[in-house]
Enzyme design. Structure first.
Site, PDB file in Angstrom:
ATOM      1  CD  GLN A 181      35.950  56.777  52.549  1.00  0.00           C
ATOM      2  OE1 GLN A 181      36.017  55.508  52.367  1.00  0.00           O
ATOM      3  NE2 GLN A 181      35.683  57.282  53.869  1.00  0.00           N
ATOM      4  CE1 TYR A 214      40.939  52.163  56.538  1.00  0.00           C
ATOM      5  CE2 TYR A 214      40.922  52.628  54.266  1.00  0.00           C
ATOM      6  CZ  TYR A 214      40.360  52.063  55.293  1.00  0.00           C
ATOM      7  OH  TYR A 214      39.271  51.188  54.886  1.00  0.00           O
ATOM      8  CB  ALA A 255      26.975  54.017  57.680  1.00  0.00           C
ATOM      9  NE  ARG A 256      27.143  51.218  62.892  1.00  0.00           N
ATOM     10  CZ  ARG A 256      27.270  51.445  64.289  1.00  0.00           C
ATOM     11  NH1 ARG A 256      27.546  50.188  64.809  1.00  0.00           N
ATOM     12  NH2 ARG A 256      27.573  52.450  64.839  1.00  0.00           N
TER      13      ARG A 256
END
Length: 403
Positions: free
Chosen positions: A107, A177, A352-353
């Site tokens: 990433q 971001y 993800a989690r």
């Protein structure tokens, strides 16, 4: 899930699939989550093992986060930023992932206003000057020269990712971001070529994606983590986001979009959903900051109820209007939800989690379609980024409980 019965089946979730020039063994991707295992900004054995376990557990691709494209692009000083010094460790990491049968994605991004200026020792860049509640300092308005430098840095980082053995890169275009902050009408009040109209606000994101594509061509896959909605008043909304996605498709700069939501700067729980772990976050900081977080943390970490595939209601609009391959993220924890995503026309799913508590989840689902994640959506994993991202509910070395 009633939608599943009314929708024709999609492609086989567990069959090999193409992502640009890349062939994945299945359609399940480990989404990028900061691992907290780069204390000196370089790869560690712990980071390699983190991704090796997920790869061995059966995902088609695992994503290394967060690989900043420059020193000032880190969210804080302990993060990895892509530079020649990082290549030996990254090559060991991609080698371990490949040996376990998965592809590796890096990433790439610039944190922009999300960066902790005090930690990095350099001012955080933003579309303009405003107070950053994360770094407790004001951002510096990026100049045109800054934006050109950041754009070139993405291309350089993509080339380094190729040299490190990565099969794909994911450009971070979400969560406010840097590139995402320029898309936001709330954060971007500029009057130059990078502000005002949506076309101008999208100039940085599109330029970064084109620069990466021009650098790597079809050597590796190029994807983007793309924000559908900031989840804050006056922020990026779905209509504008969809138009930017159309432009990225027309540009031919990405092979797929991983659809996300929320703002790390202003409303992070809009992405994560479930419990807001204010006390756990407070415990990660010394007094008096700890006391302040306990008293006011719920203003920043808001509660949003969890449900399976919770971003699907927004993502459907993108699927209906784009030909570009799409990756569904958010509330992907069991086979039924994954199959629903396939039936709805999505090309891949990302989670993800669920893999923090159970890195073998994909293997279990492959063996038994009724298998599901043991994640309880408490989000207590979020504050562990400061000490090594993990599930604090499951003890190390103890098998995760099976639902």
């Amino acid at each position: 899930m009633s939608d599943r019965a009314a929708t024709p089946p999609g492609p086989d979730l567990l069959a090999p699939a193409r992502l640009g020039p890349l062939r994945l063994r299945n359609r399940i991707i480990k989404a990028a989550t900061f691992e907290g295992r780069t204390p000196h900004g370089l790869v560690t054995d712990e980071l390699i093992e983190f991704h090796r376990q997920v790869a061995a557990g059966g995902v088609g691709m695992t994503t290394v986060a967060y690989c900043a494209v420059s020193r000032d692009g880190r969210t804080e000083r302990r993060q990895l930023h892509l530079r020649p010094e990082a290549l030996p460790g990254l090559r060991r990491l991609t080698g371990a992932v490949h040996e376990a049968g998965a592809a590796a994605c890096a990433q790439l991004g610039h944190a922009g206003p999300v960066a902790d200026a005090a930690s990095n020792g350099v001012a955080a860049l933003g579309p303009g000057r405003f107070f950053n509640p994360l770094g407790m300092r004001r951002t510096r308005a990026a100049t045109a020269a800054d934006l050109e430098r950041v754009t070139r840095a993405h291309a350089t980082a993509a080339r380094l990712a190729v040299e490190a053995g990565f099969d794909a890169v994911e450009i971070h275009l979400g969560h406010n971001y840097l590139a995402s902050s320029f898309l936001s009408p709330r954060l971007n009040r500029r009057t130059d070529a990078y502000g005002g109209s949506l076309e101008n606000r999208a100039r940085l994101a599109r330029g970064i994606a084109r620069a990466v594509r021009e650098e790597v061509g079809t050597e590796i896959a190029v994807t983007a983590k793309f924000g559908m909605k900031d989840g804050v008043r006056g922020g990026l909304d779905v209509d504008d986001s969809l138009q930017v996605a159309r432009w990225l498709q027309e540009d031919g700069s990405v092979d797929a979009l991983q659809l996300t939501a929320g703002s790390s700067l202003l409303n992070p729980m809009y992405l994560f959903r479930g419990d807001a772990p204010v006390r756990d976050f407070a415990g990660a900081f010394p007094p008096p900051l700890r006391w302040g977080i306990r008293l006011t943390g719920h203003r920043f970490l808001r509660d949003y109820p969890y449900e399976d595939a919770y971003l699907l209601k927004y993502a459907r609009r993108f699927r209906a209007e784009l030909d570009l391959p799409l990756i569904l993220l958010g509330g992907i924890t069991r086979r039924e939800t994954m199959d629903l995503a396939m039936a709805e026309g999505f090309d891949f799913v990302a989670m993800a989690r669920a893999l923090l508590s159970d890195p073998d989840l994909v293997g279990r689902i492959t063996a038994d379609s009724a298998a599901a994640s043991c994640c309880i959506h408490c989000n207590r994993c979020m504050p562990t980024i400061y000490s090594g991202t993990r599930c604090p509910v499951v003890e190390p070395g103890v098998p995760a409980p099976r639902p």
